[in-house]
Motif scaffolding. Structure first.
Motif, PDB file in Angstrom:
ATOM      1  N   ALA A   1      42.863  35.676  42.295  1.00  0.00           N
ATOM      2  CA  ALA A   1      43.647  36.766  41.707  1.00  0.00           C
ATOM      3  C   ALA A   1      43.387  36.873  40.207  1.00  0.00           C
ATOM      4  O   ALA A   1      43.281  37.984  39.664  1.00  0.00           O
ATOM      5  N   ILE A   2      43.289  35.744  39.540  1.00  0.00           N
ATOM      6  CA  ILE A   2      43.017  35.755  38.092  1.00  0.00           C
ATOM      7  C   ILE A   2      41.662  36.405  37.818  1.00  0.00           C
ATOM      8  O   ILE A   2      41.532  37.290  36.966  1.00  0.00           O
TER       9      ILE A   2
ATOM     10  N   ASN B   1      38.981  41.969  44.579  1.00  0.00           N
ATOM     11  CA  ASN B   1      38.306  42.561  43.432  1.00  0.00           C
ATOM     12  C   ASN B   1      38.344  44.078  43.512  1.00  0.00           C
ATOM     13  O   ASN B   1      38.603  44.772  42.542  1.00  0.00           O
ATOM     14  N   GLN B   2      38.091  44.609  44.711  1.00  0.00           N
ATOM     15  CA  GLN B   2      38.134  46.053  44.897  1.00  0.00           C
ATOM     16  C   GLN B   2      39.562  46.587  44.809  1.00  0.00           C
ATOM     17  O   GLN B   2      39.793  47.677  44.294  1.00  0.00           O
ATOM     18  N   ILE B   3      40.521  45.810  45.295  1.00  0.00           N
ATOM     19  CA  ILE B   3      41.918  46.244  45.205  1.00  0.00           C
ATOM     20  C   ILE B   3      42.346  46.368  43.752  1.00  0.00           C
ATOM     21  O   ILE B   3      42.963  47.357  43.353  1.00  0.00           O
ATOM     22  N   THR B   4      41.997  45.364  42.947  1.00  0.00           N
ATOM     23  CA  THR B   4      42.388  45.445  41.543  1.00  0.00           C
ATOM     24  C   THR B   4      41.670  46.586  40.835  1.00  0.00           C
ATOM     25  O   THR B   4      42.225  47.196  39.919  1.00  0.00           O
TER      26      THR B   4
ATOM     27  N   PHE C   1      41.312  31.143  31.076  1.00  0.00           N
ATOM     28  CA  PHE C   1      41.260  29.736  30.677  1.00  0.00           C
ATOM     29  C   PHE C   1      41.895  28.827  31.739  1.00  0.00           C
ATOM     30  O   PHE C   1      41.725  27.607  31.690  1.00  0.00           O
ATOM     31  N   LEU C   2      42.624  29.419  32.700  1.00  0.00           N
ATOM     32  CA  LEU C   2      43.337  28.622  33.706  1.00  0.00           C
ATOM     33  C   LEU C   2      42.494  28.302  34.937  1.00  0.00           C
ATOM     34  O   LEU C   2      42.880  27.455  35.743  1.00  0.00           O
ATOM     35  N   ILE C   3      41.359  28.954  35.118  1.00  0.00           N
ATOM     36  CA  ILE C   3      40.570  28.744  36.342  1.00  0.00           C
ATOM     37  C   ILE C   3      39.593  27.593  36.175  1.00  0.00           C
ATOM     38  O   ILE C   3      39.178  27.270  35.052  1.00  0.00           O
TER      39      ILE C   3
END
Length: 523
Positions: A13-14, A138-141, A196-198
């Protein structure tokens, strides 16, 4: 959804939020076309240059993206991309002239590689039974970003038409298009911070010989008893050479006979997806809808509906992709898309343009009604002929500035049929090849060349997309709406026949199983 699946979902999601930024960048410009054209006095090709500048920029970025993501890693490459989005958004808002705006948008185009890198990263961290859904995020976002952009443009346009003192005070009336482009700044900043969280991709870590780090990442994504088998599969798939392939060697590998089928599939999808004409509608949505004679405000509202339809059918594709499979959705969706555009072409081919006395009187407050008297009662069989007559009567600058109201006053067309055709096309695209292209790109190429393969075929997508965006305003003025829709419908039909022969089914298979299947097919 267990804890491991939730972790994979969070990381996906990120990364997929970059698609939201892309959607904003792509669609916000659609609302600015008429304002920028008027302020900077742009020609058709200059308008195309402003809109397509990111598509041109990404062509250059994709030439080095594979090398960067293989040498620096997927995570660092994504951080660079997020920073470019932010810089481009700020520079676009502040652009003092046509050249500066093009340069700022070109800079943003360097970040458009986020789409290929996001599908690569998500495909490499996702469990096999979730990959279709997660890559499709990715396409949804993207479509959520498009929808948000159309809605933001509509709200800003409505605000600019209001007489409220605060609207004047913040400069929305004077700088309408700058406010539209400014919408991107905050989300771009947020995405940069979230990245930075991934963690780094475990498959990239294995390629670099950092097995312990890869095992640790997999431990966050899979149950303990699945980590070792997954790591072994990844190691086996990257063991085709005893050393890391150079950039040149990976490019050469794409032309190896063993990868021939995957390459042909990738090339076909990369050309077919943008040649549908989706970017002509998405990047110029209000302009396209104005051609039906519904007026500027209604055209902006229709663009909002385009965004909503995109979201609904992308979510539907997401729900069905791992149940029905990639191949059925693509083939059904493309057939539906072609039929929809044939309907649009038929509608515009039968449109007629006539200015009667009432229409001329209604336009008197906006254009020189006296200059239009020479067109009184004259019937034009195409939008091209009507626009050329307007240019001769009013002058090209005045006619372009008031094109929407002039078409609205003259056109006789089955508006409902055309609008329904456009909406069905948007639905069909987002139900099929829109989200599924990136899923297939993330699945059909072996790990050791994926860092080059996905950007390589994304480059093909970008080149075709750039040409569609660059020349659409010119095509609209010189070919007309009917011919444009007919061309895209014919292109989809040819693409459908090609994919009917080539496209495999990849649902519920690991990346390594897909690789083995394609290798056997090539043997």
């Amino acid at each position: 959804m267990n804890a491991f699946q939730r972790t994979a979902f969070k990381f996906a999601a990120i990364v997929a939020f970059g698609g939201f930024i892309f959607g904003l960048d792509a669609a916000l410009i659609s609302g600015t076309v008429r304002f920028v054209t008027s302020e900077f006095g742009l020609s058709d090709l200059q308008v195309g240059t402003v809109v397509s500048a990111p598509g041109f920029g990404v062509i250059f970025a994709l030439l080095v993206t594979g090398h960067i993501c293989n040498s620096l890693g997927r995570k660092k490459a994504l951080l660079i991309i997020a920073a470019l989005y932010l810089l481009s958004a700020i520079a676009s808002v502040l652009a003092p002239n046509f050249e500066a705006l093009v340069a700022a948008r070109f800079l943003g185009g360097l970040a458009f590689t986020s789409l290929s890198l996001a599908s690569m990263y998500i495909g490499e961290i996702a469990p096999a039974n979730m990959r279709g859904k997660l890559v499709s995020m990715n396409q949804i976002t993207i479509v959520v970003g498009l929808s948000a952009a159309y809605f933001a443009n509509y709200l800003i346009l409505m605000a600019s038409n209001a007489a409220a003192p605060w609207v004047e005070a913040v400069g929305i009336v004077e700088h309408t298009w700058r406010w539209m482009l400014a919408v991107e700044v905050l989300p771009a900043t947020l995405w940069l911070l979230m990245l930075f969280l991934i963690p780094e991709s475990p498959r990239w870590l294995v390629m670099k010989g950092r097995t312990d780090e890869a095992r640790a990442v997999l431990g966050r994504l899979l149950p303990p008893d699945e980590v070792a088998p997954e790591l072994a599969e990844i190691q086996a798939s990257t063991a085709q050479s005893s050393h890391e392939l150079s950039f040149k060697a990976q490019v050469s590998e794409l032309f190896d006979g063993r990868l021939r089928k995957a390459v042909w599939i990738g090339l076909a999808i990369a050309i077919i997806q943008p040649i549908t004409g989706i970017n002509a509608i998405m990047f110029y949505a209000p302009t396209v809808f104005e051609q039906t004679g519904i007026g500027t405000d209604a055209a902006f509202f229709q663009a909002v509906l385009v965004g909503l339809v995109s979201v609904v059918f992308t979510v539907l594709a997401l729900l069905l992709i791992d149940r029905l499979g990639r191949r059925p959705l693509v083939l059904f969706g493309l057939a539906w898309a072609a039929l929809s555009l044939f309907v649009c072409a038929y509608g515009f081919a039968n449109a007629r343009y006539v200015l009667d006395q009432d229409a001329i009187l209604a336009l008197a407050s906006q254009v020189d009604a006296g200059a239009l008297q020479s067109l009184l009662g004259v019937e034009f069989g195409s939008d091209v002929a009507f626009k050329q007559a307007l240019y001769a009567a009013l002058g090209e600058g005045a006619a372009r500035a008031q094109e929407s109201v002039l078409i609205q006053g003259a056109i006789h067309i089955n508006t409902t049929m055309v609008l329904l055709g456009i909406m069905c096309f948007i639905a069909a695209f987002n139900f099929s090849i829109g989200p599924i292209m990136w899923v297939l790109f993330s699945e059909i190429f072996p790990t050791h060349v994926r860092g080059i393969a996905i950007p390589c075929f994304a480059l093909v997508v970008s080149v075709v997309s750039y040409l569609v965006q660059q020349f659409f305003p010119w095509q609209l003025s010189n070919m007309g709406a009917a011919e444009i829709f007919l061309f895209y419908a014919g292109s989809i039909t040819v693409g459908w026949l090609v994919l009917l022969k080539l496209l495999p089914e990849t649902k519920n298979k690991s990346i390594e199983e897909i690789e083995a299947t394609l290798n056997m097919a090539r043997a």
